[in-house]
Design a protein around this motif. Structure first.
Motif, short mmCIF file in Angstrom:
data_model
loop_
_atom_site.label_atom_id
_atom_site.label_comp_id
_atom_site.label_asym_id
_atom_site.label_seq_id
_atom_site.Cartn_x
_atom_site.Cartn_y
_atom_site.Cartn_z
N ASN A 272 82.74 2.23 30.41
CA ASN A 272 82.22 2.73 29.56
C ASN A 272 82.36 1.96 28.17
O ASN A 272 83.64 2.09 27.65
CB ASN A 272 82.66 4.01 29.32
CG ASN A 272 81.76 4.99 28.56
OD1 ASN A 272 81.16 4.81 27.61
ND2 ASN A 272 81.73 6.49 28.67
N SER B 253 80.50 2.53 25.33
CA SER B 253 80.19 3.35 24.14
C SER B 253 81.19 4.15 23.56
O SER B 253 81.48 4.41 22.21
CB SER B 253 78.86 4.01 24.32
OG SER B 253 79.21 5.07 25.52
N ASN B 254 82.00 4.71 24.60
CA ASN B 254 83.04 5.85 24.30
C ASN B 254 84.52 5.01 24.69
O ASN B 254 84.63 4.20 25.47
CB ASN B 254 83.10 7.25 24.72
CG ASN B 254 81.61 7.68 24.32
OD1 ASN B 254 81.32 7.74 23.20
ND2 ASN B 254 80.54 8.14 25.11
N GLU B 255 85.62 5.63 24.18
CA GLU B 255 86.97 5.36 24.65
C GLU B 255 87.19 5.59 26.20
O GLU B 255 86.88 6.95 26.49
CB GLU B 255 87.99 5.90 23.76
CG GLU B 255 89.39 5.61 23.97
CD GLU B 255 89.70 3.96 23.66
OE1 GLU B 255 90.43 3.23 23.97
OE2 GLU B 255 88.72 3.39 22.68
#
Length: 214
Positions: free
Chosen positions: A89, A91-93
Motif C-alpha cells: 500500500n 498511498s497510506n502508511e
C-alpha cells in the motif's frame, strides 16, 4: 749509499706493516659489522616468522569467527519466511504486521485466532519504489508455526490466486552457494538422479554436496 738504501727499505717495510695493520683493523671491523648485520638479519627473520605465524593464526581465527557468525545468522533465520508478490500500500502508511496477519488468516483460517501470538514481527525489505511491491519478511514466534506455514503455502490456492510466493530466508552466503551449485543439481536431475535442496544444503541421492564438488 748502502745505509741509505737500507733505511729506505726499512721505511718501506714499516709502511707495509702499517698498511697491513690498518687493513687488518678494517677487516676486523668489517667482520664485526657483518656478524652484527647477520645477527640483525637472523633476528628480523625470527620476528618475521613469528609475525607470519601470528597472521596465520589470526586469519584462521577470523575464518572461524566468520563461519560461526554465518551459522548463527542462518540459525536465526530459521524462524523466518519471505513473502514475494504481496501488494504494498503506497498511498497510506502500511502496517506490515497487520497486513501479514490478514494474509496468513486467509491462507490458514484454522489458525486465524492464534496469529497475534504466532506472528512476531513483519516488515518490508529493500528500497521503497512507486508501483512496486517490496518483499515482506515475517518472523514467527515459534519454529513449528513457521514450518507449518512453509508447508501450507506450497499448495495454497490463496497464494496461487494472488500470485504470492513464500520462500525461505537464506543468508547472502547461502544464496551464492545455491546459485553456484545449481548447475550440478540441474545436471543430476536431467540424469534421473534425486537432487534437491533442503534448507541451505544440497543433496544428490542422499549425499550432501558442497562447493568442493564444483
Amino acid at each position: 749509499m748502502l745505509t741509505s738504501r737500507i733505511d729506505k727499505q726499512a721505511n718501506t717495510l714499516e709502511d707495509i706493516n702499517a698498511q697491513i695493520k690498518q687493513n687488518t683493523l678494517l677487516i676486523t671491523s668489517a667482520t664485526k659489522s657483518i656478524e652484527f648485520n647477520s645477527a640483525e638479519i637472523q633476528d628480523n627473520k625470527v620476528k618475521t616468522d613469528n609475525l607470519e605465524k601470528q597472521v596465520s593464526l589470526l586469519l584462521k581465527d577470523n575464518e572461524e569467527m566468520k563461519t560461526k557468525t554465518v551459522e548463527l545468522e542462518r540459525y536465526k533465520r530459521r524462524w523466518n519466511l519471505r513473502i514475494n508478490g504481496m501488494r504494498e500500500n503506497h498511498s497510506n502508511e502500511e502496517n506490515a504486521r497487520d497486513e501479514t496477519i490478514r494474509l496468513l488468516a486467509k491462507i490458514a483460517p484454522h489458525l486465524s485466532g492464534k496469529l497475534e501470538d504466532i506472528v512476531d514481527v513483519a516488515h518490508r525489505i529493500g528500497r521503497k519504489e512507486e508501483k512496486k511491491s517490496r518483499e515482506m519478511i515475517v518472523q514467527f514466534s515459534m519454529r513449528r508455526y513457521r514450518d507449518q506455514f512453509w508447508k501450507i503455502t506450497k499448495t495454497s490456492t490463496v497464494c496461487k490466486e494472488h500470485g504470492i510466493r513464500f520462500a525461505e530466508d537464506f543468508t547472502k552466503e547461502d544464496h551464492e552457494m545455491r546459485a553456484a551449485l545449481w548447475p550440478i543439481i540441474e545436471k543430476a536431475r536431467k540424469q534421473g538422479e534425486k537432487a534437491f535442496y533442503k534448507g541451505p544444503y544440497r543433496f544428490i541421492n542422499g549425499r550432501r554436496i558442497t562447493s568442493l564438488d564444483l
